[in-house]
Scaffold this active site. Structure first.
Site, PDB file in Angstrom:
ATOM      1  CG  HIS A 125      -4.623   0.637   3.982  1.00 43.42           C
ATOM      2  ND1 HIS A 125      -3.946  -0.157   2.839  1.00 43.42           N
ATOM      3  CD2 HIS A 125      -5.530   1.195   3.276  1.00 43.42           C
ATOM      4  CE1 HIS A 125      -4.461   0.263   1.897  1.00 43.42           C
ATOM      5  NE2 HIS A 125      -5.389   0.894   1.831  1.00 43.42           N
TER       6      HIS A 125
ATOM      7  CB  CYS B 280      -1.028   0.069   1.179  1.00 45.01           C
ATOM      8  SG  CYS B 280      -0.071  -0.298   2.810  1.00 45.01           S
TER       9      CYS B 280
ATOM     10  CG  ASN C  41      -8.325   2.248  -0.115  1.00 44.80           C
ATOM     11  OD1 ASN C  41      -6.981   1.698  -0.165  1.00 44.80           O
ATOM     12  ND2 ASN C  41      -9.190   1.640   0.250  1.00 44.80           N
TER      13      ASN C  41
END
Length: 393
Positions: free
Chosen positions: A340, A243, A360
């Site tokens: 994250h 991520c 995201n």
């Protein structure tokens, strides 16, 4: 004019008026029939209760159109006629429900976004539905999947587990959105079944929520929108732990106006000795984020908490990228996505309220939510606390 002529003219006028009345009544009846037929084909979503807190209803009505317009602007899409469907819920297979409410956002008859109202900050997770403060978010989460069956005479239940999100219809469970977990089998149909308890609770609801347009439309206005120049979504995270790699690549591509960076190459630079087979399991630590940024000519520093709206506004104007660092509220040590990273893309004022727009890496679209909310309700039904930021990409 003699009396017989007057009578004849009166009779002709009367016949014309009666004919017009019959035609108008017929048109009215046909119009009502068309509406009834249209509504009879509307998708219905099962819910345990159709009761929604008034503050949730008010927020949804006040915000949805402005949010949709702002997100359309980010993708250079034309604005249209925005309408709000009815609220629905998402359940686990054992009947548990999350603490969010979901609304389909309809544009020119097509479901294009999902409006999500979820707890605003970590403290709100322990409050009742009526007492908690809500954050409003918009994204394309399952919107396309709902739109594909919107005009069918369907009755579905929206379900979730660790593998993703499902639609249950006529006893069949279908996976519509898979979670970004390694070795996740993206099966079209699942052998899972709804628990008897949930089935019973759903049956007690008098009216399922309908995915249809509401007549009332709020004139929401986007007063201001400030976007990181040259930002584009070029890739998507799925079955790896990259991520931060995806976020750094996206931000550096934007601020340097290039297509040079990608998540794989960044992770390979950080882990030169690791095999390709094991590389997807490698995560990125704060010191690596800082050092990699510096190696690319960027002065990166860590800042605790959520940056202020004004700070985001100025950094974005200065073409400086911000990476969100968040941690799962569940604190499950076995969760491969316990931490994250996301990229801040823009900020906006909608109806005089401050919003942040972020990407995201799990998604192919952007999301908008309140600038003063530290809780991120992400696309896989996970709540993350925004605890810090890496600034300077």
């Amino acid at each position: 004019m003699n009396s017989s002529c007057k009578t004849r003219v009166f009779n002709i006028i009367s016949i014309i008026m009666v004919s017009m009345l019959i035609l108008s009544l017929g048109a009215f009846a046909n119009n009502n029939k068309a509406k009834a037929d249209s509504h009879s084909k509307q998708l219905e979503i099962n819910v345990k209760s159709d009761k929604v807190p008034q503050k949730v209803k008010d927020l949804a009505q006040q915000q949805f159109a402005g949010y949709a317009k702002a997100l359309d602007k980010q993708s250079n899409a034309k604005t249209g006629k925005y309408e709000l469907g009815e609220a629905f819920k998402i359940y686990k297979f054992n009947g548990e429900e999350d603490n969010s409410y979901y609304y389909p956002v309809i544009k020119d008859g097509k479901i294009v976004y999902t409006l999500t109202l979820s707890p605003k900050n970590k403290d709100d997770l322990n409050k009742s539905k009526e007492d908690m403060n809500y954050s409003v978010k918009i994204s394309n989460f399952i919107a396309k999947d709902l739109d594909q069956i919107k005009d069918k005479n369907s009755n579905i239940t929206v379900l979730t587990d660790e593998k993703g999100f499902y639609f249950e219809e006529d006893g069949k469970v279908r996976l519509v959105k898979a979670t970004p977990l390694a070795n996740n089998i993206k099966e079209k149909e699942s052998a899972k079944t709804v628990s008897p308890q949930l089935k019973q609770e759903l049956k007690t609801t008098v009216t399922p929520t309908k995915v249809e347009e509401n007549e009332a439309i709020q004139e929401d206005q986007v007063q201001y929108e400030n976007t990181l120049k040259n930002f584009k979504i070029r890739e998507q995270q799925f079955d790896n732990s990259w991520c931060a790699g995806f976020s750094m690549a996206a931000l550096l591509n934007a601020t340097k106006n290039t297509d040079t960076y990608n998540a794989h190459d960044i992770m390979r630079t950080l882990y030169p000795e690791v095999s390709e087979q094991d590389l997807p399991n490698c995560a990125t630590f704060p010191n690596q984020m800082i050092e990699y940024g510096k190696s690319q000519g960027r002065d990166i520093h860590y800042q605790e908490g959520v940056p202020s709206y004004n700070q985001v506004d100025q950094l974005t104007k200065d073409n400086v990228g911000i990476m969100i660092l968040a941690q799962s509220v569940s604190q499950n040590p076995n969760d491969p996505h316990l931490g994250h990273a996301l990229a801040v893309v823009a900020n906006a004022k909608i109806n005089d309220q401050e919003k942040l727009i972020y990407w995201n890496p799990w998604d192919t679209e952007l999301s908008i939510q309140d600038a003063d909310s530290s809780l991120l309700h992400l696309s896989f039904n996970r709540d993350y606390n925004w605890y810090g930021s890496m600034i300077g990409y």
